[in-house]
Motif scaffolding. Structure first.
Motif, PDB file in Angstrom:
ATOM      1  N   VAL A   1       0.774  -1.337  -0.223  1.00  0.00           N
ATOM      2  CA  VAL A   1       0.059   0.027  -0.062  1.00  0.00           C
ATOM      3  C   VAL A   1       1.143   1.480   0.195  1.00  0.00           C
ATOM      4  N   SER A   2       0.686   2.438  -1.007  1.00  0.00           N
ATOM      5  CA  SER A   2       1.115   3.380  -0.848  1.00  0.00           C
ATOM      6  C   SER A   2       0.410   4.778  -0.845  1.00  0.00           C
TER       7      SER A   2
ATOM      8  N   VAL B   1      -3.490   7.052  -3.170  1.00  0.00           N
ATOM      9  CA  VAL B   1      -3.271   5.774  -2.571  1.00  0.00           C
ATOM     10  C   VAL B   1      -3.375   5.033  -3.837  1.00  0.00           C
TER      11      VAL B   1
ATOM     12  N   SER C   1      -1.866   3.517   5.911  1.00  0.00           N
ATOM     13  CA  SER C   1      -1.241   2.675   5.052  1.00  0.00           C
ATOM     14  C   SER C   1      -1.309   1.093   5.998  1.00  0.00           C
TER      15      SER C   1
ATOM     16  N   GLY D   1       5.847   3.412   1.070  1.00  0.00           N
ATOM     17  CA  GLY D   1       4.792   3.164   0.505  1.00  0.00           C
ATOM     18  C   GLY D   1       5.098   1.417  -0.324  1.00  0.00           C
TER      19      GLY D   1
END
Length: 469
Positions: free
Chosen positions: A227-228, A240, A301, A443
């Protein structure tokens, strides 16, 4: 006055969502297009309707400019086929074509809901259902998730005598059970609420487990979805990006989490290639401001990683297939320098369909425990006089289950009513190559988003719907 009536009709037409379901444009999926005036939660409502029907969203394009909202979803059923059932198509049109959102199941009206959270341990779910059976409670529906040593459970009871005193006794017994050893970290909590207060069971489970802080138990080396969260300051968006193994209801879990964290998705693209999902969202706070601090980016995140993992079957380590038993397979993306790897994790999905009776859940889950099976997730429902339940199980250590244990359980419960079924989804066990543009500073090692391509891609996707590649 006649002119006022015409004006009111015009306002209604302008504000009523327009839903178009098309099977002719794309050869591989049914297109569901939703156009409406923008309002809070409209994206989550649309995704929730599709998720509750157990549909797979293979691609999606989300756009919200000014006061108008437009979504295009490419959906299939669990077998990967287009939607052909007229009743399903009609339900989608009726549910999304009103401002009222998805209807709550009528079967839950007048029931009580128990919300349980606490430290998980072997056999805990079985013990919960045993307490409810001992107190003559009839379970109509239930959902249970386990995540990082924590349990979240939502149980709907049919109890004509659910007075305050009786519910207090039930809460006390379950509270004692969940707390267990008083030295255990985190303890447990039980709350009884009217079922009408629970708008959506799975969304409520996310809320309960997030409030229970299940994310705080993350080990430093534990695998996580990639997840970034990055900034597009020029346009005032936070971007996102989620990249992980695709699975049912993945988009719902992500959108649900963003909505409950008070973020609004203005634009987005969802793409699935084989068994890999790539999701990109352009978000702001409800007040219109983007994410402004590194601490907040980390929190978003982490919350998204946990939301994705909760519905996934967790085990302690990768296990190679040893038996022909149908398995539900989970691929988790691991970040190692500039490479993304896929590891195969396995558990077994058991489906139980049998006439409902008192203490059914207690007996079945006790049988699981006596044969060394750990229930990692459970979905319980009743339709009329029939119980339809799904259990995801591992052995007590979180490893793949021996074939002999499955056979023993089926012999006890019933060979015809308890079956092991594999997920009807493609499983590709291969290592991904290096990705271009990997950012090593934040990320989770996902490739940087391409700002210039986003607007072009989104407009092409929305304007030229015939492109299904």
């Amino acid at each position: 006055m006649e002119w006022l009536d015409e004006y009111e009709k015009l306002v209604i037409r302008m504000n009523t969502p327009r839903v178009v379901i098309d099977n002719a444009v794309c050869p591989t999926a049914t297109l569901v297009q939703v156009d409406s005036a923008r309002k809070t939660g409209v994206l989550l409502e649309a995704v929730q309707v599709l998720a509750d029907l157990d549909l797979s969203i293979n691609k999606a394009y989300i756009s919200s400019d000014g006061r108008w909202f437009m979504d295009v979803f490419h959906v299939t059923d669990r077998l990967g086929c287009k939607l052909t059932d007229d009743s399903v198509i009609t339900y989608i049109e009726q549910s999304l074509g009103t401002w009222n959102g998805p209807a709550r199941p009528a079967a839950l009206d007048g029931l009580m809901a128990l919300e349980l959270t606490g430290a998980d341990r072997t056999g805990l779910i079985s013990e919960v259902f045993a307490v409810l059976a001992d107190m003559d409670c009839s379970v109509v529906e239930a959902r249970a998730w386990t995540h990082r040593g924590r349990l979240g459970c939502l149980v709907f009871l049919r109890d004509e005598e659910a007075d305050t005193e009786r519910m207090a006794r039930i809460e006390a017994r379950l509270g004692h059970l969940l707390r267990g050893d008083s030295t255990s970290a985190g303890g447990g909590a039980v709350a009884a609420v009217p079922a009408a207060a629970v708008a959506h069971a799975e969304r409520r489970l996310h809320q309960l487990m997030s409030a229970d802080r299940d994310q705080e138990e993350r080990a430093a080396a534990s695998p996580t979805p990639a997840v970034s969260v990055q900034s597009w300051a020029e346009r005032g968006y936070s971007v996102v990006t989620v990249q992980c193994h695709d699975r049912p209801k993945l988009l719902f879990d992500v959108v649900c989490t963003l909505t409950d964290m008070d973020y609004v998705v203005f634009h987005g693209t969802i793409d699935t290639t084989g068994d890999q999902a790539h999701q990109e969202f352009y978000i702001r706070h409800a007040d219109g401001s983007p994410i402004s601090s590194e601490a907040e980016r980390h929190r978003v995140s982490q919350c998204l990683q946990d939301a994705i993992e909760r519905r996934s079957l967790e085990v302690a380590k990768p296990i190679r297939p040893k038996f022909p038993t149908p398995r539900c397979n989970l691929l988790i993306a691991l970040e190692d320098d500039a490479n993304v790897f896929d590891l195969v994790f396995q558990g077994v999905r058991l489906e139980l369909c049998t006439p409902d009776r008192p203490a059914l859940l207690s007996d079945v889950t006790r049988t699981f425990r006596e044969n060394g099976l750990l229930v990692a997730q459970a979905e319980v429902s009743t339709k009329g006089d029939m119980a339809s339940n799904v259990f995801y199980v591992t052995d007590a250590a979180g490893h793949a289950v021996e074939q002999s244990a499955i056979d023993a359980v089926r012999q006890r419960v019933g060979m015809d009513c308890l079956v092991a079924k594999e997920e009807h989804r493609p499983q590709l066990y291969q290592k991904a190559g290096p990705r271009d543009g990997v950012d090593g500073n934040g990320g989770g090692g996902i490739g940087l988003f391409y700002l210039g391509n986003f607007v072009k891609r989104n407009l092409v996707s929305l304007g030229l719907i015939k492109s299904c590649s």
